[in-house]
Design a protein around this motif. Structure first.
Motif, PDB file in Angstrom:
ATOM      1  N   ASP A  37      52.291  37.208  -8.646  1.00  0.00           N
ATOM      2  CA  ASP A  37      52.832  36.591  -7.442  1.00  0.00           C
ATOM      3  C   ASP A  37      53.260  37.620  -6.405  1.00  0.00           C
ATOM      4  N   THR A  61      57.434  39.378  -8.855  1.00  0.00           N
ATOM      5  CA  THR A  61      58.075  39.564 -10.143  1.00  0.00           C
ATOM      6  C   THR A  61      57.825  40.973 -10.673  1.00  0.00           C
ATOM      7  N   ARG A 118      63.194  39.067  -9.384  1.00  0.00           N
ATOM      8  CA  ARG A 118      62.547  37.760  -9.278  1.00  0.00           C
ATOM      9  C   ARG A 118      62.079  37.500  -7.851  1.00  0.00           C
ATOM     10  N   SER A 142      53.458  37.197 -18.770  1.00  0.00           N
ATOM     11  CA  SER A 142      52.433  36.155 -18.800  1.00  0.00           C
ATOM     12  C   SER A 142      51.757  36.001 -17.442  1.00  0.00           C
ATOM     13  N   ASP A 151      51.375  33.545 -15.465  1.00  0.00           N
ATOM     14  CA  ASP A 151      52.132  32.838 -14.426  1.00  0.00           C
ATOM     15  C   ASP A 151      53.470  33.498 -14.127  1.00  0.00           C
ATOM     16  N   SER A 197      56.168  33.852 -15.986  1.00  0.00           N
ATOM     17  CA  SER A 197      57.371  33.176 -16.471  1.00  0.00           C
ATOM     18  C   SER A 197      57.879  33.691 -17.812  1.00  0.00           C
ATOM     19  N   LEU A 198      57.029  34.402 -18.566  1.00  0.00           N
ATOM     20  CA  LEU A 198      57.386  34.838 -19.911  1.00  0.00           C
ATOM     21  C   LEU A 198      57.216  36.354 -20.048  1.00  0.00           C
ATOM     22  N   ARG A 221      62.388  34.344 -21.302  1.00  0.00           N
ATOM     23  CA  ARG A 221      62.173  33.901 -19.932  1.00  0.00           C
ATOM     24  C   ARG A 221      62.730  34.954 -18.976  1.00  0.00           C
ATOM     25  N   LEU A 222      62.535  34.725 -17.691  1.00  0.00           N
ATOM     26  CA  LEU A 222      62.996  35.688 -16.696  1.00  0.00           C
ATOM     27  C   LEU A 222      64.515  35.786 -16.648  1.00  0.00           C
ATOM     28  N   ASP A 223      65.212  34.774 -17.173  1.00  0.00           N
ATOM     29  CA  ASP A 223      66.671  34.836 -17.198  1.00  0.00           C
ATOM     30  C   ASP A 223      67.195  35.465 -18.487  1.00  0.00           C
ATOM     31  N   THR A 278      49.430  30.047 -22.753  1.00  0.00           N
ATOM     32  CA  THR A 278      50.589  30.682 -23.387  1.00  0.00           C
ATOM     33  C   THR A 278      50.212  31.491 -24.621  1.00  0.00           C
TER      34      THR A 278
END
Length: 610
Positions: free
Chosen positions: A128, A131, A149, A173, A175, A177-178, A198-200, A231
């Motif tokens: 994106d 990230t 982020r 990942s 997308d 997200s992982l 996850r990103l958090d 995934t």
């Protein structure tokens, strides 16, 4: 006029072949941007120092990206191909920050403002464009992972992982997200477990074959599937006693084992469309490639010449590019399309002699050694036992300018894949525990006995040499086997194990705790038994040591301690210190080091009998 005649006429001396092998321009296997495959990044020594280069495959244009006195090799392309990220340390000390530069050129800028300098522990960039996942390691904080982020770029990097033991970023990942994390929270630095977060920072899934550190099985991240919404994570495992790939679906938890029937260690990466895997198989010091179709489960060999494949990548058009060499032939980047992918201009490296395979019965099983001897030589010859570093590494049938230089000067070269080496199964690699150093020397001794009794090696002119862990084994061997070796050449070695432990980077401290079963305070007898400093007063052979003053892996203070002890007893030795880290990326500097070693051997090795 012949070259020799021209030299006589001008008074110039021809450059020897051994030096040409170092000076000849080389290139690495080009990396390419996932969403802009025409844009590539590679490393070359074209200027005399290894630096990063950008390559636009569409136009053919190439440009040098970095230009630093001690060189640069750590670089990554952003998925969109717009940015080149590179790691900026100080004089080879491996402690620094990430910077980035536009692919088309322009000023460098801090890539992740807000993060202080550290040792790198992985990097992943999202498709994106926003990230960023950065792994760091410091003595104070241990291992940390930070995320920038895209929905909050001004917030700066947020810490999402922290642990005292070694850990690092495996992959991000498709997308974004992982995050796949390799960690050794169980305390065994040789065998990683996996966690997907996850990103958090919240945990999604765990995969752990270590049994909490009680079972010696490790895992490694090979990469998320390159498909939107997929995934699946490609994972390396050791469940059958060697490295093999499997697919772990993070969403369902399903593990798909891939039984390929190959006898050696196997690694893999995805084809760009996710339909197949590019398989790299290493067995008995050689390498080969396969394509594994995930739908048909069919394994097809990719035609490569005999030798070693040191890297490979599948392109979007289905072609596979790979770096190939053998002991006799210099490296080249080839493609299954039949083309040479990247051929640097200028002088070509002269070839060398092929290796011979030798298998010797050792105290822990059969030991594999690779032997090179001058063309037409019969022996007994002065022989250099060139010991590889790591220790989790192995010598292979690949081009190496250092051993070739010794062959050019009339020496036989023997390289031993001792216990602790990779490529011969998990038990062989994991045998290196507690009696560290002494185990490897037992295997080297078995091969040395073969070399002498076979008539290859002159028993009075045996040289023990190596760099890093090989330098450590050199100093340890000179002290524990003082009547065997006529000469020792140790580059960037561990010399005083206790001081080295206290001064080295945190990740290596963790490795030493795993190898020796604790810290110097917890197992002092093991550190003493495995430290060259313990045996320094028994050393009889002349010793040559070279060391980088900024080395974070084998720090200079512990080498100085060893040298001081040699000097105090008047032992024959020479020390060369240079302004770099764990080795040098400057061609002139590397040539100087080899020249000094050759000269030291010429002056101090006993003459041939008779």
């Amino acid at each position: 006029m012949s070259e020799t005649g021209a030299e006589k006429a001008t008074g110039k001396q021809a450059m020897p072949d051994w030096e040409k092998r170092f000076r000849a321009p080389r290139v690495s296997l080009p990396d390419w941007a996932e969403d802009a495959p025409r844009r590539s990044l590679f490393v070359s020594n074209a200027t005399g120092t290894y630096e990063l280069y950008a390559w636009d495959r569409e136009t053919g244009a190439q440009r040098q990206v970095t230009d630093r006195p001690n060189g640069t090799t750590d670089g990554v392309l952003s998925p969109d191909g717009e940015w080149i990220w590179w790691f900026d340390d100080k004089d080879g000390d491996e402690f620094g920050v990430w910077r980035r530069q536009p692919f088309a050129g322009g000023p460098d800028e801090p890539a992740v403002p807000g993060l202080d300098a550290s040792y790198p522990a992985g990097l992943a960039l999202g498709r994106d464009g926003g990230t960023v996942v950065v792994g760091r390691s410091t003595d104070e904080d241990g291992s940390t992972i930070h995320v920038v982020r895209p929905d909050a770029p001004d917030a700066g990097p947020a810490e999402v992982y922290r642990h005292r033991e070694s850990a690092g970023v495996g992959d991000l990942s498709h997308d974004g997200s992982l995050i796949a994390v390799e960690h050794t929270e169980h305390g065994d630095a040789m065998h990683s477990a996996l966690r997907v977060i996850r990103l958090d920072g919240s945990t999604v899934a765990e995969l752990d074959d270590t049994g909490g550190g009680t079972v010696e099985l490790g895992l490694e991240v090979l990469g998320f599937a390159p498909v939107e919404g997929d995934t699946r994570l490609l994972v390396g495992h050791q469940r059958r006693g060697r490295w093999e790939p499997m697919i772990w679906d993070i969403a369902s938890g399903e593990e798909s084992d891939l039984v390929l029937g190959l006898p050696g260690d196997v690694s893999a990466e995805w084809y760009p469309d996710g339909s197949a895997l590019l398989i790299a198989h290493g067995f008995e010091a050689r390498g080969e490639l396969f394509r594994y179709d995930l739908a048909s489960r069919e394994l097809t060999r990719i035609d490569t010449p005999p030798g070693s494949v040191s890297g490979a990548t599948a392109r979007p058009d289905g072609a596979v590019e790979y770096m190939w060499s053998s002991a006799a032939e210099p490296p080249v980047v080839r493609s299954t399309s039949g083309d040479v992918v990247l051929d640097p201009p200028g002088m070509k490296a002269p070839g060398s002699v092929p290796v011979e395979d030798v298998w010797v019965e050792g105290p822990g099983g059969r030991v594999h050694a690779l032997v090179q001897r001058p063309a037409g030589a019969t022996g007994p010859l002065p022989t250099v036992f060139e010991v590889h570093g790591g220790p989790t590494w192995h010598d292979s049938d690949s081009f190496a300018a250092g051993p070739a230089a010794w062959v050019d000067h009339g020496y036989a070269v023997v390289r031993v894949n001792y216990r602790g080496s990779t490529g011969y199964g998990r038990e062989w690699t994991d045998a290196l525990k507690h009696r560290v150093g002494l185990i490897e020397l037992e295997d080297i001794a078995a091969v040395r006995e073969w070399a002498v009794t076979s008539g290859l090696a002159d028993p009075d002119r045996l040289v023990l040499a190596g760099g890093s862990w090989g330098g450590y084994l050199t100093l340890l061997g000179l002290g524990t086997q003082p009547d065997v070796w006529a000469l020792g050449l140790a580059a960037v070695p561990v010399a005083d194990y206790v001081t080295a432990y206290h001064d080295e980077m945190e990740a290596l401290k963790a490795m030493d705790r795993t190898l020796l079963g604790g810290t110097p305070e917890e197992v002092p007898e093991r550190f003493a038994a495995s430290s060259p400093l313990t045996y320094v007063d028994q050393v009889k052979a002349p010793v040559y040591i070279s060391a980088g003053v900024n080395d974070p892996r084998c720090p200079i203070r512990q080498i100085d301690n060893y040298v001081d002890r040699l000097a105090a007893r008047g032992a024959v030795h020479e020390v060369y210190r240079y302004d770099a880290g764990h080795g040098s990326l400057v061609v002139d500097e590397r040539i100087k080091q080899v020249s000094l070693e050759l000269d030291f051997a010429a002056r101090h090795l006993p003459p041939a009998a008779g």
